[in-house]
Design a protein around this motif. Structure first.
Motif, short mmCIF file in Angstrom:
data_model
loop_
_atom_site.label_atom_id
_atom_site.label_comp_id
_atom_site.label_asym_id
_atom_site.label_seq_id
_atom_site.Cartn_x
_atom_site.Cartn_y
_atom_site.Cartn_z
N LYS A 140 31.98 39.28 30.06
CA LYS A 140 30.75 40.06 29.91
C LYS A 140 30.56 40.94 31.14
CE LYS A 140 27.75 36.40 31.69
NZ LYS A 140 26.64 35.52 31.41
N ILE A 141 29.55 41.79 31.10
CA ILE A 141 29.30 42.75 32.18
C ILE A 141 28.44 42.11 33.27
CG2 ILE A 141 28.19 44.94 32.76
CD1 ILE A 141 28.87 45.93 29.95
N TYR A 142 28.79 42.41 34.53
CA TYR A 142 28.02 41.96 35.69
C TYR A 142 27.61 43.19 36.51
CZ TYR A 142 29.82 37.39 34.48
OH TYR A 142 30.12 36.24 33.80
N ALA A 143 26.51 43.07 37.23
CA ALA A 143 26.01 44.21 38.01
C ALA A 143 25.56 43.74 39.39
CB ALA A 143 24.85 44.88 37.29
N PHE A 192 29.23 47.92 38.49
CA PHE A 192 29.30 47.17 37.24
C PHE A 192 30.74 46.69 37.03
CE2 PHE A 192 25.92 50.21 37.03
CZ PHE A 192 24.87 49.50 36.47
N LEU A 193 30.90 45.38 36.87
CA LEU A 193 32.19 44.77 36.56
C LEU A 193 32.22 44.55 35.05
CD1 LEU A 193 34.85 43.48 37.60
CD2 LEU A 193 33.58 41.32 37.80
N ILE A 194 33.23 45.13 34.39
CA ILE A 194 33.22 45.26 32.94
C ILE A 194 34.53 44.78 32.34
CG2 ILE A 194 33.06 46.99 31.08
CD1 ILE A 194 31.80 48.77 33.44
N PRO A 195 34.49 44.05 31.20
CA PRO A 195 35.75 43.79 30.49
C PRO A 195 36.38 45.13 30.10
CG PRO A 195 33.97 42.45 29.59
CD PRO A 195 33.34 43.44 30.54
N PHE A 196 37.69 45.25 30.27
CA PHE A 196 38.33 46.55 30.06
C PHE A 196 38.15 47.06 28.63
CE2 PHE A 196 41.80 49.50 29.22
CZ PHE A 196 41.56 50.41 30.22
N SER A 197 38.01 46.17 27.67
CA SER A 197 37.86 46.58 26.27
C SER A 197 36.63 47.47 26.05
CB SER A 197 37.79 45.36 25.36
OG SER A 197 36.71 44.53 25.74
N LEU A 236 42.30 40.10 39.53
CA LEU A 236 41.60 40.27 38.27
C LEU A 236 42.44 41.12 37.32
CD1 LEU A 236 37.97 40.90 39.53
CD2 LEU A 236 38.89 38.84 38.49
N ILE A 237 42.33 40.82 36.03
CA ILE A 237 43.07 41.56 35.01
C ILE A 237 42.16 41.81 33.81
CG2 ILE A 237 44.07 39.57 33.77
CD1 ILE A 237 45.95 42.75 34.84
N ALA A 292 31.88 46.33 45.46
CA ALA A 292 32.84 45.75 44.51
C ALA A 292 32.96 44.25 44.73
CB ALA A 292 34.19 46.43 44.62
N ASN A 293 33.08 43.84 46.00
CA ASN A 293 33.15 42.40 46.31
C ASN A 293 31.85 41.69 45.92
OD1 ASN A 293 35.74 41.64 47.49
ND2 ASN A 293 35.25 43.12 49.09
N LEU A 294 30.73 42.38 46.10
CA LEU A 294 29.43 41.79 45.75
C LEU A 294 29.32 41.53 44.25
CD1 LEU A 294 26.60 40.92 46.72
CD2 LEU A 294 25.87 43.30 46.42
N VAL A 295 29.70 42.50 43.42
CA VAL A 295 29.60 42.31 41.98
C VAL A 295 30.58 41.23 41.50
CG1 VAL A 295 31.21 44.12 41.18
CG2 VAL A 295 29.23 43.51 39.78
N ILE A 296 31.75 41.15 42.12
CA ILE A 296 32.71 40.10 41.75
C ILE A 296 32.18 38.74 42.14
CG2 ILE A 296 35.02 39.18 42.23
CD1 ILE A 296 35.95 42.18 42.35
N SER A 297 31.50 38.65 43.28
CA SER A 297 30.94 37.36 43.72
C SER A 297 29.86 36.86 42.77
CB SER A 297 30.39 37.47 45.14
OG SER A 297 29.17 38.18 45.16
N LYS A 298 29.22 37.75 42.03
CA LYS A 298 28.18 37.36 41.07
C LYS A 298 28.75 36.98 39.71
CE LYS A 298 24.58 40.15 43.16
NZ LYS A 298 23.18 39.93 42.98
N ALA A 299 30.03 37.30 39.48
CA ALA A 299 30.63 37.10 38.16
C ALA A 299 31.13 35.67 37.97
CB ALA A 299 31.80 38.06 37.98
N ASP A 300 31.06 35.21 36.74
CA ASP A 300 31.68 33.95 36.35
C ASP A 300 33.11 34.28 35.93
OD1 ASP A 300 29.39 32.37 36.72
OD2 ASP A 300 28.63 32.93 34.74
N LEU A 301 34.04 34.11 36.87
CA LEU A 301 35.44 34.43 36.58
C LEU A 301 36.05 33.32 35.74
CD1 LEU A 301 36.58 35.74 40.08
CD2 LEU A 301 35.67 37.05 38.15
N ILE A 302 36.86 33.72 34.77
CA ILE A 302 37.53 32.75 33.91
C ILE A 302 39.03 32.96 34.02
CG2 ILE A 302 35.63 32.36 32.30
CD1 ILE A 302 36.79 34.48 30.47
N ASP A 303 39.78 31.88 33.81
CA ASP A 303 41.23 31.99 33.84
C ASP A 303 41.71 32.88 32.71
OD1 ASP A 303 41.67 30.36 36.07
OD2 ASP A 303 41.60 28.54 34.85
#
Length: 184
Positions: free
Chosen positions: A6-9, A22-27, A86-87, A115-126
């Protein structure tokens, strides 16, 4: 590798310039970029970076400085994506100029920090590779196949009905695809 679903901001202010990332799924990268440009018509820059796997399982990367000094924004953002491994994601950072020049070094820091801040807020999944598999079964086997798909939570892209049976198009991990192959 990691990804998101999902999208993170996140936002950051540096010397009166506002950075909204905004960190966004590439799709949904292009669609989100177009939407953000409509919603922020007065923004000065829309800096982007992305990484995704193509059909040959090769990493495709790209970035854009969108009018910022060359190499000061898009490339540093891409390096943050690479650093977090990230991919299938993209980052769009909107900048509202605050009237104070940051210089190339200041821009590199600001874009990297947000960029590091938005990634730190994201729930990263394998990340697990997704494969597509299609097959056809007679109508008399569909009950068994449907039960198996539901029980194993296999993602069905489409079902096409014909006179002889049903063609299934599945998209899931190789482990789940191999499970369905075993019962066929």
């Amino acid at each position: 590798m990691k990804t998101i679903d999902k999208i993170y901001a996140a936002s950051l202010e540096v010397k009166k310039s506002k950075f909204h990332s905004f960190l966004i799924p590439f799709s949904s990268f292009e669609e989100t970029l177009n939407d953000l440009k409509k919603r922020h018509p007065k923004a000065n820059h829309f800096v982007t970076a992305f990484r995704y796997l193509n059909k040959e399982n090769q990493i495709v990367e790209g970035s854009s400085d969108d009018g910022e000094p060359r190499g000061s924004s898009g490339r540093p953002t891409l390096k943050v994506l690479q650093g977090h491994n990230l991919i299938n994601v993209g980052i769009i950072t909107i900048r509202y100029f605050g009237g104070i020049l940051l210089g190339v070094g200041g821009l590199v820091r600001a874009y990297s920090d947000v960029a590091n801040l938005v990634i730190s807020k994201a729930d990263l999944i394998d990340y697990s590779p997704v494969f597509e598999y299609s097959f056809e079964v007679d109508y008399n086997k569909t009950r068994e196949v449907e039960y198996f798909i539901k029980k194993n939570e296999i993602f069905v892209v489409d079902r096409k009905f014909s006179g002889e049976g049903i063609e299934y198009i599945l998209r899931d991990s190789i482990e789940k695809i191999n499970l369905i192959k075993e019962i066929l």
